[in-house]
Design an enzyme around this catalytic site. Structure first.
Site, PDB file in Angstrom:
ATOM      1  N   ASP A 265       0.805  -0.774  -0.022  1.00  0.00           N
ATOM      2  CA  ASP A 265       0.141   0.172  -0.264  1.00  0.00           C
ATOM      3  C   ASP A 265       0.887   1.408   0.026  1.00  0.00           C
ATOM      4  O   ASP A 265       1.912   0.946   0.598  1.00  0.00           O
ATOM      5  CB  ASP A 265      -1.032  -0.316   1.182  1.00  0.00           C
ATOM      6  CG  ASP A 265      -1.838   1.041   1.216  1.00  0.00           C
ATOM      7  OD1 ASP A 265      -2.169   1.429   0.456  1.00  0.00           O
ATOM      8  OD2 ASP A 265      -1.732   2.274   2.057  1.00  0.00           O
ATOM      9  N   LYS A 266      -0.097   2.411  -0.652  1.00  0.00           N
ATOM     10  CA  LYS A 266       0.971   3.071  -0.639  1.00  0.00           C
ATOM     11  C   LYS A 266       1.307   4.607   0.540  1.00  0.00           C
ATOM     12  O   LYS A 266       2.037   4.632   1.701  1.00  0.00           O
ATOM     13  CB  LYS A 266       0.829   4.248  -1.633  1.00  0.00           C
ATOM     14  CG  LYS A 266       2.344   5.254  -2.339  1.00  0.00           C
ATOM     15  CD  LYS A 266       1.357   5.779  -3.285  1.00  0.00           C
ATOM     16  CE  LYS A 266      -0.069   6.854  -3.434  1.00  0.00           C
ATOM     17  NZ  LYS A 266       0.273   7.871  -2.108  1.00  0.00           N
ATOM     18  N   THR A 267      -0.027   5.086   0.696  1.00  0.00           N
ATOM     19  CA  THR A 267      -0.147   6.625   1.841  1.00  0.00           C
ATOM     20  C   THR A 267      -0.121   5.476   3.244  1.00  0.00           C
ATOM     21  O   THR A 267      -0.382   4.427   3.158  1.00  0.00           O
ATOM     22  CB  THR A 267      -1.195   6.111   1.939  1.00  0.00           C
ATOM     23  OG1 THR A 267      -0.898   6.911   0.256  1.00  0.00           O
ATOM     24  CG2 THR A 267      -1.534   7.970   2.512  1.00  0.00           C
TER      25      THR A 267
ATOM     26  N   ASP B 110      -0.885  -0.621   6.018  1.00  0.00           N
ATOM     27  CA  ASP B 110      -1.024  -0.565   7.996  1.00  0.00           C
ATOM     28  C   ASP B 110      -3.060  -0.879   8.247  1.00  0.00           C
ATOM     29  O   ASP B 110      -2.519  -0.625   9.571  1.00  0.00           O
ATOM     30  CB  ASP B 110      -1.349   1.572   7.522  1.00  0.00           C
ATOM     31  CG  ASP B 110      -2.653   1.695   6.727  1.00  0.00           C
ATOM     32  OD1 ASP B 110      -3.300   0.595   6.751  1.00  0.00           O
ATOM     33  OD2 ASP B 110      -3.049   3.240   6.398  1.00  0.00           O
TER      34      ASP B 110
END
Length: 735
Positions: free
Chosen positions: A399-401, A596
């Protein structure tokens, strides 16, 4: 500190030695009742104590019980070995009081066998009543047969005796059983050291005054007082006061974290120089510390697929050993016509040598050592299956953010006007932003944390544009381009720089002082410091890396290019992430997911191995298999390295155990007659095999997790940051 003062209500005492629990106190204090898994663990320990006939109903008591039995057995086995040395290694002394050697050995053997081995006989009997054959059945059969045969030859007829073989066999079995139970009962040294960080006492407000109570009796919702240098007893939210808190033991963050009203604090962390009051929100089993212990214990008690296979093999080995022993006796006594004593000796030898200790310990020892090593380095495996599956991963999705990036705005670049230093720009901006809770304002304040920032006067919020304040250097205007235009402040050469920074996806903060624009501050969601190094190492291991994000393709592509990620899946909604992972799994590829644990929960569940980025309070993410405590992506590399090392040890141990039994069975049955193994040699070889497996597993402690020390850590890069959306419509700041 007395460990008896520590209570993690709901964490079963039977799996945590040296940490005395106080369930009664916890219930009295109103702490939540134990969770269902914890209750099941306690029940499991009680069942084990009942089945094995141990003293006590928890694992620490069982460990002490089996330890005492081992020492008693060893103490009475030594004189047996002296008076009847295996293989006639030396001339034995004569028994005292004119007793015959066999009667003298019967006395010591009875003391060495009857009491110490009682749990195995109890377990074997109860297992037979449940129609199950376990290792205790084989131990009881071999030890019991050897002892009874020796007693009969001593009291009723002249024949050989096996006192030394049976006693020596039990010494090694009890030693192995004791060591195994100690490993199962004890959390890792890293977890025990964490538990010791929890303070025994806490100061809470009751009836209008501060009262010191045991940490176990702190109620949810009570106000706790924290003084300088004290430890925080339970999790909560700050209500008043400010301080810096050292959270390094839980989060891996080396710098103390500023705490003020509304911020969360974690139990077992250390307050530094300030004082504050906070409301207890999580106590007992709900605290972050308790969840960490729970995760490690569950991983150590879980079974990997290889272990399940080994357990089945061990059950069949018991059946095969009993059948082979009986067949050996029948063939040699009734078919070949050998004497009864010879046939019984070979049958006992088969029973002894086929004890499946090594096979049963092959994988659990490796799992326990590796999960402890992982916890020590901030990598928590929630189940043993993840240790095996991680070695098969061909694709890892990030995942990026909040995963590849920090997930919060940070200052990524500062551009100064001619003749102006970075310190002047930061000091002026931070002076205006002091006391603001706005995420972008906090980013500036964090960047200026090491600078001396004088308090401003005449602060004024400019709705939709920014803010202004008076400082020693003159009036400071801080905000967007509209604010500069409204105040008729010319950017000059900084105009092109502002355009460049905005095109790169930054939020640009303009800083003007004394009627002149002195600099630009670019704020974005910065890349995590170790993201680039972690991605490079994974690609070096031939693992495909994929970025999965809901952000637009242009921004995602810029970050992917910076990090060296070739496959990008952008504009993906949280509800679609699991489907994307499933698509990557097509063709049988094993896919890992790093997220996250919030919006990524469905994708984490879909993945073959789920890695959760989450320090402290986020550590109990249910959808993840592996929790990276320090939120360091390089720990993904370390987790894979640990998994591969563990699997190698599993295969080595299983190979040794299977190979040993394949060779030992024919030798014990007398296939190579006249070359035969005595029960004494069989006992030594069986025990030696078990020790080889245990020591090989312990070698895992020497594994160097290369992910913990990357060759070069990159810094938060300003090249491809994540643009921050304005939380306030139509403007930059609203104070």
């Amino acid at each position: 500190m007395k460990t008896s003062d520590i209570n993690v209500q709901g964490m079963q005492a039977d799996t945590t030695p040296d940490i005395a629990m106080a369930p009664a106190a916890a219930v009295k204090a109103g702490n939540p009742s134990p969770t269902k898994p914890d209750a099941s663990h306690a029940s499991m320990s009680a069942d084990m104590a009942h089945d094995m006939g141990h003293a006590g109903t928890d694992l620490p008591a069982m460990v002490r019980d089996i330890r005492n039995r081992f020492w008693i057995c060893l103490a009475f086995t030594v004189p047996i070995f002296v008076y009847a040395p295996m293989g006639g290694l030396f001339e034995p002394p004569s028994p005292p009081f004119g007793l015959s050697l066999n009667l003298w050995l019967l006395f010591f053997s009875s003391a060495a066998v009857l009491y110490p081995s009682w749990p195995f006989f109890v377990s074997a009997w109860r297992g037979l009543r449940k129609r199950t054959l376990g290792m205790s059945a084989l131990i009881g059969r071999s030890g019991g047969t050897g002892y009874l045969c020796s007693v009969a030859s001593t009291l009723f007829f002249n024949g050989g005796q096996f006192f030394e073989a049976v006693s020596m066999l039990l010494v090694f079995i009890l030693l192995g059983h004791w060591l195994e139970m100690r490993a199962r009962a004890g959390a890792s040294s890293a977890i025990k050291s964490l538990m010791n960080l929890a303070p025994p006492k806490a100061t809470v407000f009751r009836n209008g005054s501060g009262v010191e109570v045991p940490t176990a009796e702190v109620l949810q919702g009570e106000v706790v007082v924290i003084r300088p240098g004290s430890k925080i007893p339970v999790d909560g939210t700050v209500e008043s006061g400010e301080s810096l808190v050292d959270e390094s033991m839980l989060t891996g963050e080396s710098m103390p974290v500023k705490k003020g009203p509304g911020t969360k604090v974690i139990g077992a962390t250390i307050n530094t120089n300030g004082s504050f009051r906070y409301k207890a929100t999580k106590v007992g089993a709900d605290t972050a510390l308790a969840q960490i212990v729970k995760l490690v214990q569950e991983a150590q008690n879980s079974k990997a697929p290889a272990q399940l296979l080994a357990d089945k093999a061990a059950q069949w080995l018991v059946i095969a050993a009993i059948a082979t022993g009986l067949l050996t006796f029948g063939v040699w006594f009734w078919v070949v016509g050998q004497p009864l004593l010879f046939a019984v000796t070979l049958a006992i030898t088969v029973f002894v040598i086929a004890c499946p200790d090594a096979l049963g310990l092959a994988t659990p020892m490796a799992v326990m050592v590796s999960t402890s090593l992982g916890a020590k380095n901030g990598i928590l495996f929630k189940n043993a299956a993840a240790l095996e599956e991680a070695t098969k991963l061909k694709v890892i999705v990030f995942d990026k953010t909040g995963t590849l990036t920090m997930g919060r705005p940070e200052v990524v670049e500062i551009v100064m006007a001619s003749g102006i230093s970075e310190e002047v720009v930061l000091t002026s901006a931070a002076a205006v932003e002091q006391g603001s809770n706005h995420p972008l304002a906090q980013a500036i304040v964090r960047r200026a944390a090491k600078l001396t920032v004088p308090p401003p006067t005449g602060f004024k919020s400019l709705d939709g544009m920014g803010a202004q304040a008076e400082t020693a250097g003159g009036t400071v205007f801080l905000g967007n381009r509209l604010l500069m235009d409204t105040q008729k402040l010319d950017l000059g050469a900084l105009s092109d720089e502002a355009t460049r920074l905005q095109a790169a996806g930054n939020t640009v903060v303009h800083v003007a002082q004394a009627g002149r624009v002195i600099g630009l501050i670019a704020i974005a969601d910065a890349v995590r410091p170790t993201s680039k190094a972690a991605i490079a190492k994974l690609r070096e291991r031939k693992i495909e890396v994929v970025m999965l994000t809901g952000d637009n393709a242009a921004t995602a592509k810029r970050i992917a290019t910076e990090l060296g990620i070739e496959t990008v899946l952008a504009d993906v909604l949280p509800s679609q992430k699991a489907a994307k992972v499933k698509e990557l799994q097509a063709g049988g590829r094993k896919v890992g997911m790093v997220g996250d644990g919030v919006n990524d929960a469905p994708a984490l569940t879909q993945a073959d191995v789920a890695f959760a980025i989450g320090a402290g309070a986020d550590v109990a993410i249910e959808s993840a298999d592996v929790v990276l405590m320090k939120s360091d992506l390089y720990d993904v590399v370390a987790a894979l390295e640990l998994s591969r090392a563990t699997l190698r040890k599993m295969h080595q141990n299983l190979g040794w155990a299977v190979g040993y039994n394949a060779i030992a069975f024919p030798l014990a049955a007398g296939v190579l007659y006249p070359f035969i193994l005595s029960p004494q040699v069989a006992a030594l070889s069986m025990s030696g095999s078990t020790l080889v497996v245990a020591m090989n597993a312990l070698l895992l402690k020497r594994t160097k997790l290369i992910g913990q020390k990357p060759p070069k850590r990159t810094v938060a890069s300003p090249v491809a940051p994540m643009p921050m959306q304005h939380p306030v419509p139509g403007g930059y700041f609203r104070h």
